[in-house]
Enzyme design. Structure first.
Site, PDB file in Angstrom:
ATOM      1  N   ASP A   1       0.826  -1.199   0.000  1.00  0.00           N
ATOM      2  CA  ASP A   1       0.000   0.000   0.000  1.00  0.00           C
ATOM      3  C   ASP A   1       0.868   1.261   0.000  1.00  0.00           C
ATOM      4  OD1 ASP A   1      -1.399  -2.245   0.877  1.00  0.00           O
ATOM      5  OD2 ASP A   1      -2.841  -1.085   2.028  1.00  0.00           O
TER       6      ASP A   1
ATOM      7  N   GLU B   1      -6.798 -10.774  -4.156  1.00  0.00           N
ATOM      8  CA  GLU B   1      -6.611 -11.863  -3.195  1.00  0.00           C
ATOM      9  C   GLU B   1      -7.713 -12.911  -3.251  1.00  0.00           C
ATOM     10  OE1 GLU B   1      -5.984  -9.976   0.560  1.00  0.00           O
ATOM     11  OE2 GLU B   1      -4.074  -9.095  -0.058  1.00  0.00           O
TER      12      GLU B   1
END
Length: 772
Positions: free
Chosen positions: A365, A495
């Site tokens: 991130d 994911e």
């Protein structure tokens, strides 16, 4: 100096949709990158009788416990790291007559809260009622200093409303492992480990503590001083209680309507190895004292506020025509600045410093979603964040070796100290793209800043070692009738698809990583000392360049779509529209294998490539990718919608772009994902900024030259922001059909808007373009 305060920079309690206690604790946090303090009930302390989740979080100060596996294989992470939740510096003990807030339950009501983002000052008014119905107002002001990153200031005012009686105020922190009433069954929330020990440092004339961890072997010093009170405020005395704990207290006779003030400045130390913390605690304490001696709450607040003023001068994003989203944008930028490590030893936790969600870990991130904001507006902080990756490069190389690779660096998916902390390796360790994400961020920083010193001494080595990883992990195979370089058994950004072959995003980032290694090896070919030190050979460079050129990128020619991974088209689609809303996010309600076998995305994956590598993409290609992937994306990740907003803007889906952006930018302030109580979504804060800059302003990222192609929402009159570029600072003002650019500082550079290049210089410091 006068500090200007404007309503447009304030977060008032009355204007928030939610008044839930844990949500407010997150929203009204104060921090500075070194530490963060949740906005707790100031009377809670370590009491289990309140519902709050107080805490002081110090960036990089963590402990761990051994991970228990049913079956543990080579290379699995040994330990689960979690950022520590320390004592709550907001805590104050108040005795009124025969009642004591430490032992009796005082009812505390939020009357008003106001966070002034221009100064970093949090101002609060509480109404406090004792069991015997004595009532007083408690005014609390607090800030985390941006001027001195070790300093936290808090000020209390007590105003009785219905009694005349003796009041005693006690400021003492005699615990360290902060207990919280709240528990959450969300798997993404890490529980406190409670492995700290606190020892009082005696005879210092003020309360001082040595806080140490057992397993991670870290130590810090915390100390605080009471500002000397003068009449009409009562005197504050330093004292030791019957347990030999040190603190401050003040006794006085209170009358209705009279206000008495009590001010404290904390010095929150840096992190040291345990041995050093024990041996040199006196020296560290003396250094901390210098931050809070001979000063006042007001003086430190003013100094910090001036730094906030400078931040907004260079980093503000002004939107004319959308006041609701304007406030959300500023809140996001404020929180980003509060969360960023500034010491080269830390980064930005996924929840900032507002909670221990995700363990306080650093993810990709930082490099992909948050670093661009700092690179373009505060490049000195961007460099410090990248230096964290350089300082942990040796650990990444060791982890690659432990993994079984002969060369290269394997950065951890989630970490605090550089070691992998992701026990769920399918959606963690297997996201090898983080290696290339970091290399991409290094290149972006260099291209924007032209920081040759950083590239030469630090950046090139990161790029080289991550490129070596791909040469070790990838291999050649015959595909589509030709020899191609493939990267199998990886997890991409999405994911909900784990351990796939040739994830498009991963392969493109790896390809770029290899190309960059070759590019800069050639740049430094005459610097024998550097290439020799890093064991770079001509053969290795050729191999990397050949692998990059032969990289396999799966593509569906019938649909004209970049395939998320090889054979993705063979999976059945999940009917997202038929799933009840209570089942989202899907990861909390479906077995992972059920998700892995479907065409369903948690977040933006392949379309990330369209945003990060715009060159060579036709408008038709962008539309095909967007229209294929958006319907199968749940946006269960807060990182997703801002990216789709960017692509939607670029292909002319204006309403969808605005809708996605507005949801992304409101993630925390409007509690869009219903879990802001556990901490802010730091990656989403940066992604929303990217939505504005790369989407609506149309900045083309990673291109050969800086360019804009604006796509302003129809309701916005104009968009105004500043950027650092090539050693210059520019101001951009974008209207519905024109763009104005001003050279604020520097020698100038070429800027392209709507395919028209113009030069800005001292002679021509302002240029204007017409677009549409």
């Amino acid at each position: 100096m006068r500090i200007e305060q404007s309503p447009e920079f304030q977060i008032h309690l009355q204007n928030l949709r939610s008044k839930e206690q844990l949500f407010l604790e997150t929203i009204y946090n104060v921090g500075n990158g070194h530490f963060g303090v949740r906005d707790s009930n100031p009377l809670q302390g370590n009491s289990p009788d309140y519902i709050g989740s107080p805490g002081l979080f110090i960036n990089g100060f963590f402990d761990y416990k051994e991970v228990s596996y049913g079956e543990k294989y080579r290379g699995y992470p040994d330990n689960n790291q979690v950022i520590n939740r320390l004592l709550d510096p907001r805590f104050i003990r108040i005795k009124v007559g025969n009642e004591d807030s430490l032992t009796d339950h005082f009812r505390v009501e939020n009357i008003d809260k106001n966070l002034d983002m221009q100064t970093g000052l949090l101002h609060e008014l509480f109404s406090v009622t004792t069991p015997e119905n004595r009532n007083f107002n408690l005014v609390v002001e607090s800030f985390a200093s941006l001027s001195k990153l070790n300093v936290y200031g808090i000020k209390y005012a007590i105003i009785p409303t219905n009694f005349s009686e003796e009041v005693e105020v006690i400021k003492m922190h005699d615990y360290v492992n902060q207990s919280v009433h709240h528990q959450d069954d969300d798997i993404r929330v890490s529980q406190d480990l409670g492995q700290m020990q606190m020892d009082f440092i005696p005879d210092n004339g003020q309360p001082s503590y040595l806080v140490t961890t057992f397993r991670s072997q870290q130590g810090i010093i915390i100390t605080y001083q009471a500002n000397e009170n003068f009449a009409p405020n009562p005197k504050i005395e330093y004292f030791m209680d019957e347990n030999h704990h040190y603190g401050y207290r003040s006794k006085y006779f209170a009358k209705p309507g009279s206000s008495k003030d009590f001010e404290f400045l904390f010095a929150i130390g840096d992190i040291h190895p345990l041995l050093n913390a024990n041996m040199y605690s006196d020296q560290y304490l003396a250094s901390l004292d210098n931050f809070i001696n001979d000063t006042t709450f007001k003086s430190e607040l003013m100094a910090s506020a001036q730094v906030w003023q400078t931040f907004w001068l260079h980093s503000d994003v002004e939107i004319d025509g959308d006041p609701a989203l304007q406030q959300c944008v500023r809140f996001n930028l404020f929180e980003l600045n509060q969360s960023a490590g500034r010491d080269e030893k830390t980064s930005i936790p996924a929840k900032g410093l507002t909670g221990n969600g995700y363990g306080g870990h650093f993810f990709w991130d930082t490099e992909i979603f948050m670093l661009p904001f700092f690179t373009y507006t505060q490049p000195e902080i961007a460099k410090e964040l990248l230096m964290f990756r350089y300082h942990t490069l040796q650990i990444a190389k060791e982890q690659a070796s432990d993994f079984g690779l002969g060369k290269g660096a394997m950065y951890p998916w989630r970490t605090i100290n550089g070691f992998e902390s992701s026990a769920y390796w399918l959606a963690g360790q297997a996201q090898f793209h983080i290696n290339a994400d970091i290399a991409f961020a290094v290149e972006q920083y260099y291209e924007i800043t032209r920081d040759e010193d950083f590239l030469r001494h630090y950046g090139f080595e990161i790029i080289l070692e991550t490129a070596r990883f791909w040469m070790e992990y990838g291999n050649y195979a015959e595909l589509d009738g030709k020899r191609q370089f493939v990267i199998n058994r990886v997890t991409g950004p999405d994911e909900y698809s784990a351990l796939v072959d040739n994830n498009y995003y991963t392969n493109v980032l790896a390809q770029s990583n290899l190309q960059l290694a070759g590019k800069y090896a050639h740049k430094y070919k005459d610097d024998d000392g550097m290439l020799t030190r890093l064991n770079v050979t001509d053969e290795e460079v050729r191999d990397m360049e050949e692998a990059a050129a032969a990289m396999y990128l799966p593509y569906d020619k019938e649909k004209n779509v970049k395939l998320q991974f090889q054979n993705f088209e063979q999976l059945p689609k999940m009917d997202i529209a038929s799933i009840d809303q209570s089942m989202f996010p899907l990861l909390l309600n479906y077995h992972p294998l059920m998700l892995y076998r479907h065409q369903v995305n948690k977040q933006a994956d392949t379309v990330m490539v369209d945003f990060m590598f715009p060159e060579g993409n036709t408008l038709a290609q962008l539309k095909s990718d967007y229209e294929f992937y958006e319907p199968i994306t749940t946006h269960d990740s807060s990182l997703s919608k801002a990216i789709y907003a960017i692509i939607a803007a670029r292909i002319g889906k204006d309403q969808q772009s605005y809708d996605f952006f507005s949801q992304a930018v409101q993630t925390d302030l409007m509690d869009v994902h219903h879990n802001t109580k556990n901490g802010i979504h730091a990656g989403s804060l940066g992604a929303a900024w990217e939505g504005i800059i790369y989407g609506f302003a149309g900045v083309v990222n990673n291109a050969k030259s800086f360019s804009l192609q604006p796509h302003l929402p129809v309701t916005w009159n104009c968009l105004k922001f500043k950027m650092h570029l090539y050693g210059n600072e520019f101001q951009f003002i974008i209207y519905q059909d024109t763009v104005e650019v001003d050279l604020i500082s520097g020698k100038g550079a070429d800027i392209t808007v709507a395919n028209e290049k113009k030069q800005l210089s001292h002679q021509n410091p302002k240029q204007m373009w017409t677009y549409k």
